[in-house]
Design a protein around this motif. Structure first.
Motif, PDB file in Angstrom:
ATOM      1  N   UNK A   1     -14.396   4.323  -4.354  1.00  0.00           N
ATOM      2  CA  UNK A   1     -14.251   3.581  -3.082  1.00  0.00           C
ATOM      3  C   UNK A   1     -13.077   2.608  -3.157  1.00  0.00           C
ATOM      4  N   UNK A   2     -11.962   3.122  -3.611  1.00  0.00           N
ATOM      5  CA  UNK A   2     -10.822   2.242  -3.860  1.00  0.00           C
ATOM      6  C   UNK A   2      -9.799   2.226  -2.721  1.00  0.00           C
TER       7      UNK A   2
ATOM      8  N   UNK B   1      -9.719   1.179   0.432  1.00  0.00           N
ATOM      9  CA  UNK B   1      -9.487  -0.088   1.130  1.00  0.00           C
ATOM     10  C   UNK B   1      -8.693  -1.048   0.260  1.00  0.00           C
ATOM     11  N   UNK B   2      -9.056  -1.074  -1.023  1.00  0.00           N
ATOM     12  CA  UNK B   2      -8.376  -1.981  -1.947  1.00  0.00           C
ATOM     13  C   UNK B   2      -6.904  -1.584  -2.124  1.00  0.00           C
ATOM     14  N   UNK B   3      -6.648  -0.288  -2.270  1.00  0.00           N
ATOM     15  CA  UNK B   3      -5.269   0.173  -2.483  1.00  0.00           C
ATOM     16  C   UNK B   3      -4.400  -0.102  -1.255  1.00  0.00           C
ATOM     17  N   UNK B   4      -4.993   0.117  -0.078  1.00  0.00           N
ATOM     18  CA  UNK B   4      -4.187  -0.002   1.143  1.00  0.00           C
ATOM     19  C   UNK B   4      -3.901  -1.447   1.542  1.00  0.00           C
ATOM     20  N   UNK B   5      -4.551  -2.408   0.886  1.00  0.00           N
ATOM     21  CA  UNK B   5      -4.219  -3.806   1.208  1.00  0.00           C
ATOM     22  C   UNK B   5      -3.325  -4.431   0.128  1.00  0.00           C
ATOM     23  N   UNK B   6      -2.762  -3.596  -0.730  1.00  0.00           N
ATOM     24  CA  UNK B   6      -1.777  -4.100  -1.679  1.00  0.00           C
ATOM     25  C   UNK B   6      -0.405  -4.116  -0.984  1.00  0.00           C
ATOM     26  N   UNK B   7       0.443  -5.064  -1.369  1.00  0.00           N
ATOM     27  CA  UNK B   7       1.719  -5.221  -0.647  1.00  0.00           C
ATOM     28  C   UNK B   7       2.759  -4.164  -1.012  1.00  0.00           C
ATOM     29  N   UNK B   8       2.383  -2.909  -0.867  1.00  0.00           N
ATOM     30  CA  UNK B   8       3.328  -1.815  -1.113  1.00  0.00           C
ATOM     31  C   UNK B   8       3.189  -0.798   0.027  1.00  0.00           C
TER      32      UNK B   8
ATOM     33  N   UNK C   1       2.460   2.406   2.217  1.00  0.00           N
ATOM     34  CA  UNK C   1       1.408   3.423   2.050  1.00  0.00           C
ATOM     35  C   UNK C   1       1.924   4.686   1.381  1.00  0.00           C
TER      36      UNK C   1
ATOM     37  N   UNK D   1       1.659   5.186  -2.437  1.00  0.00           N
ATOM     38  CA  UNK D   1       0.415   5.642  -3.066  1.00  0.00           C
ATOM     39  C   UNK D   1       0.436   7.164  -3.223  1.00  0.00           C
TER      40      UNK D   1
ATOM     41  N   UNK E   1      -9.560   3.454   6.665  1.00  0.00           N
ATOM     42  CA  UNK E   1     -10.480   2.740   5.776  1.00  0.00           C
ATOM     43  C   UNK E   1     -11.875   3.333   5.866  1.00  0.00           C
ATOM     44  N   UNK E   2     -12.620   3.203   4.792  1.00  0.00           N
ATOM     45  CA  UNK E   2     -13.994   3.710   4.795  1.00  0.00           C
ATOM     46  C   UNK E   2     -14.925   2.567   5.173  1.00  0.00           C
ATOM     47  N   UNK E   3     -15.278   2.495   6.439  1.00  0.00           N
ATOM     48  CA  UNK E   3     -16.125   1.390   6.909  1.00  0.00           C
ATOM     49  C   UNK E   3     -17.586   1.780   6.892  1.00  0.00           C
TER      50      UNK E   3
END
Lengths: 254, 298
Positions: A88-89, A91-98, A100, A103, A252-254
């Motif tokens: 379940x990573x 959401x975490x990956x997509x809010x890093x300042x890089x 999309x 990835x 995101x997986x909500x």
């Protein structure tokens, strides 16, 4: 350190102690062991296709390009995307300042790295196997055909690129282990029926690997180096579309 | 002091369902703000909008002065959305290393964060061997990498036992002092946020119900009430409501909004209604009673 390099290194860490590494090692190991046993107990067949060392390389790359490579790539990409879903990573990956796309690119390159390392391991195992088999059937084994081994391994590395690109997208968009394996094996075998069409084998991701069937036949062997630029361009185009698709698709997986 | 988060009329729909509707938020820099609401209130959707994981259908939003998802905003914030995002087969240190590399933080940052979340001794163990509390702490550690100015934590105490909740609460309580970060903390464990937050935002069915200091939540901070225990709480609630009292029932105890002078009247009311009165004592409403009152008003 550039963003690209940082992303790639972080992606590589994820594969430590993971199934992706296991399959990358197991695929060449299983193939060499299976074919090695076959050769060990089939001296008569080896005699018909002597020198044995040539036949060892030819048959190994036939099996590799038409079966083990596509299955390896299917498993590798599937396990790799599965790793993110299970953990379940996203959401975490997509809010890093890089960006999309980074990835996706780093994942694609990590898959390429693992598949290439697997193929280098195959070369090493083929040499070990050849030395081992030489002791059993030395009479008609001959010396290791270094040039042939170099050509086959280079062909295999280049032919795997479009497959890696395609399966990286497939497993991202349509996750499912059996689907990935079915597509990998099925499309390669369909590809073997189309090897005479020089355009199709450049455009289809599995086209060049399917051409491995032709390379097996000694009397008409001609490595199609001229087709690789077209094949790699097709792969780059698929990679470009995949990156666009990922940037739009990944929710995101909500 | 400026605002860390500001939204105006933020709206997001999923098909015909409106998850967040016209939300106006203002979160002060340097504060611990609790984001309260029952399950399905729209908390995670709001957080996803703030982080740029979702796009709003209407309204405006600023996080640290930037639009949501802007790299400048993302580089200054850390977040944990729903559950910690951890690779089970890797160690705690390797998990932190992945995010550190992506964020471009110095190597020393991993050791600093491990010390802050108290996982130095377990950093070399695979995450699959961690307890739930340790996972939550590591999840918060991931959000702390790079010393962010804003921390957004979505239900950080979810699923934890009381000891785990205490651990996380102490960790969060000290973060603003240690790091100067603004903390935006969503939860439905009301009693927990009451112990760490200064400001509260309450949403229900996607709409803002309250925003302001914790002590002013639900009106007068010193609002007086009475606690009543009777043999039939349901009937007791019914009788009090008929008399025009605001009443909440929890675990068989009734909280009634009324001054202490009304105690004799309420005692008579209960007894005359044929109820056995076990207890009647003065009490100020706790956070949960105030929260429930806000939802009732909605």
């Amino acid at each position: 350190m550039s963003v690209f390099l940082r992303c790639y290194l972080s992606e590589i860490i994820k594969h430590r102690k993971h199934w992706t590494i296991v399959v990358s090692v197991l695929a060449p190991f299983c193939q060499t062991t299976l074919l090695g046993m076959l050769f060990w107990f089939s001296e008569g067949v080896v005699f018909r296709f002597r020198p044995g060392a040539h036949f060892w390389i030819e048959l190994s790359y036939l099996a590799w390009n038409l079966l083990f490579l596509p299955v390896l790539v299917a498993l590798l990409t599937e396990f790799s995307w599965d790793l993110e879903s299970n953990s379940k990573t996203w959401n975490h990956l997509l809010i890093q300042p890089i960006p999309r796309r980074m990835h996706y690119i780093s994942k694609l390159l990590a898959h390429t790295t693992l598949a290439f390392l697997s193929q280098l391991l195959l070369v090493f195992l083929l040499l070990i196997g050849s030395m081992f088999l030489n002791k059993n059937i030395a009479a008609h084994w001959g010396s290791i055909p270094w040039a042939l081994l170099g050509k086959f391994s280079a062909f295999s590395l280049l032919a795997s690129l479009p497959i890696i690109v395609f399966h990286t997208w497939l497993s991202m968009r349509f996750p499912g282990l059996w689907l990935a394996i079915l597509v990998a094996v099925g499309f390669i075998w369909i590809g073997t029926a189309l090897v005479s069409n020089r355009v199709l084998i450049q455009v289809l991701p599995w086209g060049m690997a399917s051409y491995g069937l032709v390379l097996f036949e000694r009397w008409q062997r001609h490595f199609p180096w001229a087709l690789f630029p077209g094949s790699i361009l097709s792969a780059l185009f698929i990679a470009y579309l995949s990156i666009l698709d990922f940037a739009r698709f990944r929710k995101p997986s909500l | 002091m400026g605002l860390a988060i500001r939204t105006e009329g933020l709206t997001r729909r999923f098909g015909k369902v409106t998850a967040v509707e016209g939300l106006d938020l203002a979160v002060r820099r340097g504060s611990i703000t609790a984001f309260l609401g029952p399950n399905g209130a729209g908390k995670t959707t709001t957080i996803s909008l703030l982080l740029g994981l979702l796009k709003a259908h209407s309204g405006t939003c600023e996080v640290l002065g930037f639009p949501p998802g802007h790299p400048q905003a993302l580089s200054q914030l850390g977040a944990m959305v729903e559950s910690p995002s951890l690779y089970e087969h890797l160690t705690g240190r390797e998990n932190l290393e992945i995010t550190r590399l992506m964020r471009g933080n110095p190597r020393t940052e991993v050791d600093r964060v491990l010390a802050v979340v108290g996982l130095q001794n377990d950093a070399k163990r695979p995450v699959r061997t961690y307890s739930l509390g340790m996972r939550q702490r590591l999840g918060i550690g991931l959000a702390l990498l790079g010393q962010p100015n804003l921390l957004i934590l979505d239900e950080p105490t979810n699923g934890l036992d009381p000891a785990g909740i205490q651990e996380i609460r102490e960790l969060i309580r000290h973060l603003p002092q240690d790091t100067g970060a603004t903390i935006f903390l969503s939860s439905h464990v009301l009693a927990e946020v009451g112990k760490v937050a200064q400001d509260v935002v309450v949403i229900h069915r996607g709409r803002l119900r309250y925003q302001g200091p914790l002590e002013s939540m639900g009106g007068n901070a010193h609002e007086e009430g009475l606690l009543i225990r009777v043999n039939d709480p349901t009937r007791g609630t019914q009788r009090l409501a008929e008399q025009g009292f605001l009443v909440h029932e929890r675990a068989g105890t009734l909280w009634v909004q009324a001054p202490p002078q009304k105690a004799p009247h309420l005692a008579n009311l209960m007894v005359n209604s044929g109820l056995d009165l076990y207890e009647l004592s003065p009490a100020t409403p706790d956070l949960e009673a105030r929260f429930l009152a806000l939802l009732d008003e909605a």
